[in-house]
Design an enzyme around this catalytic site. Structure first.
Site, PDB file in Angstrom:
ATOM      1  N   ASN A 227      -3.713  -8.763  -6.215  1.00  0.00           N
ATOM      2  CA  ASN A 227      -3.756 -10.045  -5.481  1.00  0.00           C
ATOM      3  C   ASN A 227      -5.131 -10.385  -5.556  1.00  0.00           C
ATOM      4  O   ASN A 227      -5.925  -9.601  -6.008  1.00  0.00           O
ATOM      5  CB  ASN A 227      -3.309  -9.855  -4.122  1.00  0.00           C
ATOM      6  CG  ASN A 227      -3.816  -8.717  -3.527  1.00  0.00           C
ATOM      7  OD1 ASN A 227      -5.251  -8.872  -2.978  1.00  0.00           O
ATOM      8  ND2 ASN A 227      -3.274  -7.664  -3.047  1.00  0.00           N
TER       9      ASN A 227
ATOM     10  N   PHE B 114      -4.843  -7.052  10.026  1.00  0.00           N
ATOM     11  CA  PHE B 114      -5.273  -8.361   9.407  1.00  0.00           C
ATOM     12  C   PHE B 114      -3.911  -9.137   9.076  1.00  0.00           C
ATOM     13  O   PHE B 114      -3.014  -8.168   8.685  1.00  0.00           O
ATOM     14  CB  PHE B 114      -6.118  -8.624   8.190  1.00  0.00           C
ATOM     15  CG  PHE B 114      -7.615  -8.000   8.729  1.00  0.00           C
ATOM     16  CD1 PHE B 114      -7.830  -6.846   8.907  1.00  0.00           C
ATOM     17  CD2 PHE B 114      -8.458  -9.117   8.637  1.00  0.00           C
ATOM     18  CE1 PHE B 114      -9.455  -6.668   9.351  1.00  0.00           C
ATOM     19  CE2 PHE B 114      -9.695  -8.923   9.080  1.00  0.00           C
ATOM     20  CZ  PHE B 114     -10.251  -7.595   9.618  1.00  0.00           C
TER      21      PHE B 114
ATOM     22  N   PRO C 296       5.502   1.298   1.452  1.00  0.00           N
ATOM     23  CA  PRO C 296       5.443   1.512   2.826  1.00  0.00           C
ATOM     24  C   PRO C 296       4.336   0.796   3.555  1.00  0.00           C
ATOM     25  O   PRO C 296       3.322   0.702   3.066  1.00  0.00           O
ATOM     26  CB  PRO C 296       5.472   2.859   2.983  1.00  0.00           C
ATOM     27  CG  PRO C 296       4.887   3.676   1.689  1.00  0.00           C
ATOM     28  CD  PRO C 296       5.280   2.562   0.701  1.00  0.00           C
TER      29      PRO C 296
ATOM     30  N   LYS D  36       3.852  -4.228  13.879  1.00  0.00           N
ATOM     31  CA  LYS D  36       3.042  -3.266  13.560  1.00  0.00           C
ATOM     32  C   LYS D  36       2.528  -2.643  14.522  1.00  0.00           C
ATOM     33  O   LYS D  36       2.191  -1.150  14.138  1.00  0.00           O
ATOM     34  CB  LYS D  36       1.782  -3.900  12.588  1.00  0.00           C
ATOM     35  CG  LYS D  36       2.252  -5.077  11.444  1.00  0.00           C
ATOM     36  CD  LYS D  36       1.691  -4.792  10.157  1.00  0.00           C
ATOM     37  CE  LYS D  36       2.210  -5.518   9.143  1.00  0.00           C
ATOM     38  NZ  LYS D  36       2.001  -5.080   7.795  1.00  0.00           N
TER      39      LYS D  36
ATOM     40  N   LEU E 161       1.549   0.777   5.703  1.00  0.00           N
ATOM     41  CA  LEU E 161       0.478   1.779   5.881  1.00  0.00           C
ATOM     42  C   LEU E 161      -0.203   1.603   7.325  1.00  0.00           C
ATOM     43  O   LEU E 161      -0.318   2.448   7.980  1.00  0.00           O
ATOM     44  CB  LEU E 161      -0.847   1.531   4.969  1.00  0.00           C
ATOM     45  CG  LEU E 161      -0.485   1.631   3.389  1.00  0.00           C
ATOM     46  CD1 LEU E 161      -1.685   1.823   2.616  1.00  0.00           C
ATOM     47  CD2 LEU E 161       0.443   2.702   2.997  1.00  0.00           C
TER      48      LEU E 161
ATOM     49  N   LYS F 160       3.220   1.170 -23.560  1.00  0.00           N
ATOM     50  CA  LYS F 160       3.027  -0.587 -22.998  1.00  0.00           C
ATOM     51  C   LYS F 160       4.400  -1.005 -23.660  1.00  0.00           C
ATOM     52  O   LYS F 160       4.841  -0.811 -24.662  1.00  0.00           O
ATOM     53  CB  LYS F 160       2.145  -1.184 -23.936  1.00  0.00           C
ATOM     54  CG  LYS F 160       1.700  -2.597 -23.812  1.00  0.00           C
ATOM     55  CD  LYS F 160       0.552  -3.121 -24.561  1.00  0.00           C
ATOM     56  CE  LYS F 160       0.532  -4.386 -24.359  1.00  0.00           C
ATOM     57  NZ  LYS F 160      -0.334  -5.234 -25.222  1.00  0.00           N
TER      58      LYS F 160
ATOM     59  N   ASP G 225       3.024  -5.537  -1.730  1.00  0.00           N
ATOM     60  CA  ASP G 225       4.206  -5.260  -1.130  1.00  0.00           C
ATOM     61  C   ASP G 225       5.280  -4.654  -1.638  1.00  0.00           C
ATOM     62  O   ASP G 225       6.189  -3.823  -1.332  1.00  0.00           O
ATOM     63  CB  ASP G 225       4.876  -6.846  -0.747  1.00  0.00           C
ATOM     64  CG  ASP G 225       3.737  -7.480   0.145  1.00  0.00           C
ATOM     65  OD1 ASP G 225       3.713  -7.004   0.990  1.00  0.00           O
ATOM     66  OD2 ASP G 225       3.559  -8.719  -0.249  1.00  0.00           O
TER      67      ASP G 225
HETATM   68  N1  CTP Z   1      -0.397  -3.573   5.407  1.00  0.00           N
HETATM   69  C1  CTP Z   1      -0.302  -2.541   5.245  1.00  0.00           C
HETATM   70  N2  CTP Z   1       0.792  -1.928   4.443  1.00  0.00           N
HETATM   71  C2  CTP Z   1       1.335  -2.747   3.607  1.00  0.00           C
HETATM   72  C3  CTP Z   1       1.179  -4.166   3.625  1.00  0.00           C
HETATM   73  C4  CTP Z   1       0.360  -4.697   4.609  1.00  0.00           C
HETATM   74  O1  CTP Z   1      -0.907  -1.663   5.798  1.00  0.00           O
HETATM   75  N3  CTP Z   1       2.437  -2.463   2.672  1.00  0.00           N
HETATM   76  C5  CTP Z   1      -1.289  -4.214   6.236  1.00  0.00           C
HETATM   77  C6  CTP Z   1      -2.341  -5.096   5.657  1.00  0.00           C
HETATM   78  O2  CTP Z   1      -3.625  -4.152   5.469  1.00  0.00           O
HETATM   79  C7  CTP Z   1      -2.856  -5.943   6.952  1.00  0.00           C
HETATM   80  C8  CTP Z   1      -1.524  -6.214   7.676  1.00  0.00           C
HETATM   81  O3  CTP Z   1      -0.714  -4.875   7.160  1.00  0.00           O
HETATM   82  O4  CTP Z   1      -3.814  -5.342   7.910  1.00  0.00           O
HETATM   83  C9  CTP Z   1      -0.876  -7.460   7.398  1.00  0.00           C
HETATM   84  O5  CTP Z   1      -0.869  -7.497   6.003  1.00  0.00           O
HETATM   85  P1  CTP Z   1      -0.051  -8.758   5.378  1.00  0.00           P
HETATM   86  O6  CTP Z   1      -0.204  -8.928   4.014  1.00  0.00           O
HETATM   87  O7  CTP Z   1      -0.696 -10.092   6.288  1.00  0.00           O
HETATM   88  O8  CTP Z   1       1.315  -8.759   5.801  1.00  0.00           O
HETATM   89  P2  CTP Z   1       2.569  -8.043   5.318  1.00  0.00           P
HETATM   90  O9  CTP Z   1       2.777  -6.811   6.267  1.00  0.00           O
HETATM   91  O10 CTP Z   1       2.659  -7.791   3.647  1.00  0.00           O
HETATM   92  O11 CTP Z   1       3.886  -9.024   5.468  1.00  0.00           O
HETATM   93  P3  CTP Z   1       4.024 -10.619   4.647  1.00  0.00           P
HETATM   94  O12 CTP Z   1       3.563 -10.424   3.315  1.00  0.00           O
HETATM   95  O13 CTP Z   1       5.488 -10.812   4.826  1.00  0.00           O
HETATM   96  O14 CTP Z   1       3.277 -11.541   5.536  1.00  0.00           O
END
Ligand code: CTP
Length: 435
Positions: free
Chosen positions: A227, A345, A326, A363, A328, A308, A298
């Site tokens: 990303n 965040f 998962p 969370k 985190l 490859k 995600d």
């Molecule tokens: N986060 C995490 N582990 C994941 C995804 C996200 O620890 N697998 C944490 C990010 O570091 C951030 C928070 O969760 O502190 C929110 O991340 P965000 O990308 O905004 O949300 P998602 O949980 O991925 O949900 P969505 O994409 O549906 O908004």
């Protein structure tokens, strides 16, 4: 105001714009890095005046510094003049709002600690009450010597002084060891921090664990899912905490920030979410607080392909074989030791607040900073950010769009293990910014 009606972002003022900065340069070879640093200050809109010790004037050209600072460059010979009604060291000391003392040599350090005012720079420093950012540089044996270490201890505890110790590397005397001046990008960042919040030491004795940057999930040896996160927000949070006295563990994916910003942090570079998970869980038990700023993927391949993939096979490969990564942050919340505070965040678009409230509940962290990534000046990679800081219950405060370092300091104040809290000033960051 931060968000304009036409959707364009008014850039927040650079932290040093309009500030009067006295740059004191003493005679280490690191002085050759100062002209570009002075130029960077002027480009931010700062007003700059330089003072050189006699040995610094042999290493770096006063003419170049005068040109780059747009002001006369001051030398010992200028201190007393029948044309000036006031002594120059007093005029300069009273003029300065901030002092950058770089490089700081063993001699200039000793002069200050022992109260000697026998050069223009030394007497100006003694007369000056402004906050000082100092970056030491010298030969390793000089740095390690008992008198320098004793002087440094006294100096770095002065309330007006933010002191950056030298870093290790190859020195101009061909020694490998401690002695290099802190990276100019870090010196600039620390000066900006001093301008924004002064010399705060409220994180002294505390340990912060920060995650930053994207993760990179391989599809095959040549392709990955990632990303646009640069890691800027997380790294600034880590460095701001370090400047406020914290010991900082930084677990980070691939970053796009100046390498100098990582100096002084205990860095653990990772690539995948699985590596980030392992590094975070290992470091969590010794942290007083955690800031989860990383943009974790995600999804990932259940089994990345070892060879490859051919272009013709890609479409089929992309439509199957994925698994969810998962959460985190939720894992960290579940395992946290008593008293550990955790900031999450939320990079959000659309109607941010209801989505962020649901995310905070899901969370279970103490605080969640939600930034509207579809608004100019609040998304990935930029210099600024803004949004809402949510806490337990319905607590929410708007953080007006500002330089990311300023946002980092506000988040740190809220995250502080004994003094923090999200505050209660709900509203739109745009309104808050327009005051
Ligand atoms: N986060 C995490 N582990 C994941 C995804 C996200 O620890 N697998 C944490 C990010 O570091 C951030 C928070 O969760 O502190 C929110 O991340 P965000 O990308 O905004 O949300 P998602 O949980 O991925 O949900 P969505 O994409 O549906 O908004």
């Amino acid at each position: 105001m931060a968000f304009r009606a036409d959707g364009a972002a008014a850039a927040p003022a650079a932290p040093l714009a309009g500030r009067r900065i006295l740059v004191g340069i003493s005679g280490s070879i690191a002085a050759v890095k100062l002209p570009l640093l002075v130029s960077a200050l002027v480009q931010q809109g700062a007003e700059v005046r330089c003072v050189l010790t006699p040995s610094a004037a042999r290493l770096v050209s006063p003419e170049a510094l005068a040109c780059l600072s747009r002001n006369p460059c001051h030398l010992d010979a200028d201190q007393w003049s029948h044309r000036e009604p006031r002594p120059l060291h007093i005029a300069l000391a009273e003029w300065a709002e901030l002092v950058l003392l770089a490089p700081l040599t063993a001699t200039t350090l000793a002069r200050w600690v022992h109260g000697l005012g026998d050069t223009l720079l030394a007497s100006t420093l003694l007369a000056c009450e402004a906050p000082v950012l100092a970056a030491a540089a010298m030969n390793t044996s000089m740095w390690d010597s008992l008198p320098v270490q004793r002087n440094w201890k006294v100096f770095s505890r002065l309330p007006s002084v933010l002191a950056l110790a030298p870093t290790a590397g190859l020195l101009a005397c061909d020694r490998q060891g401690a002695g290099r001046m802190a990276d100019p990008d870090l010196v600039l960042l620390a000066l900006e921090s001093l301008a924004l919040v002064g010399n705060q030491r409220d994180w002294q004795g505390l340990r912060l664990l920060v995650s930053a940057g994207p993760t990179r999930e391989p599809l095959d040896p040549a392709r990955c899912l990632t990303n646009p996160s640069t890691g800027r927000m997380g790294v600034l949070l880590a460095q701001a905490a370090r400047l406020r006295g914290a010991r900082v563990d930084l677990v980070h994916g691939p970053l796009s920030v100046p390498p100098g910003w990582l100096e002084g942090l205990a860095c653990s570079p990772v690539q995948t979410a699985a590596e980030m998970q392992a590094a975070l869980l290992e470091r969590q038990p010794r942290a007083d607080a955690v800031a989860m700023a990383a943009a974790v993927a995600d999804h990932r391949r259940a089994r990345p392909t070892a060879t490859k993939l051919q272009k013709l096979d890609l479409e089929r490969a992309l439509s199957q074989g994925w698994e969810a990564v998962p959460d985190l942050l939720a894992q960290l919340v579940e395992r946290r030791p008593a008293g550990q505070r955790i900031l999450g965040f939320a990079a959000q678009s659309g109607d941010v607040l209801p989505l962020a409230r649901a995310k905070l509940a899901r969370k279970g962290c103490d605080l969640l900073f939600a930034n509207p990534i579809d608004r100019p000046g609040c998304g990935f990679g930029g210099l600024s950010n803004g949004g809402w800081l949510l806490g337990p219950g319905d607590q929410v405060s708007a953080l007006a769009q500002a330089h990311k370092l300023a946002i980092a300091h506000q988040l740190l104040t809220a995250l502080h293990p004994t003094r923090g809290g999200p505050g209660r000033s709900p509203g739109d960051p745009a309104q808050a910014a327009s005051g």
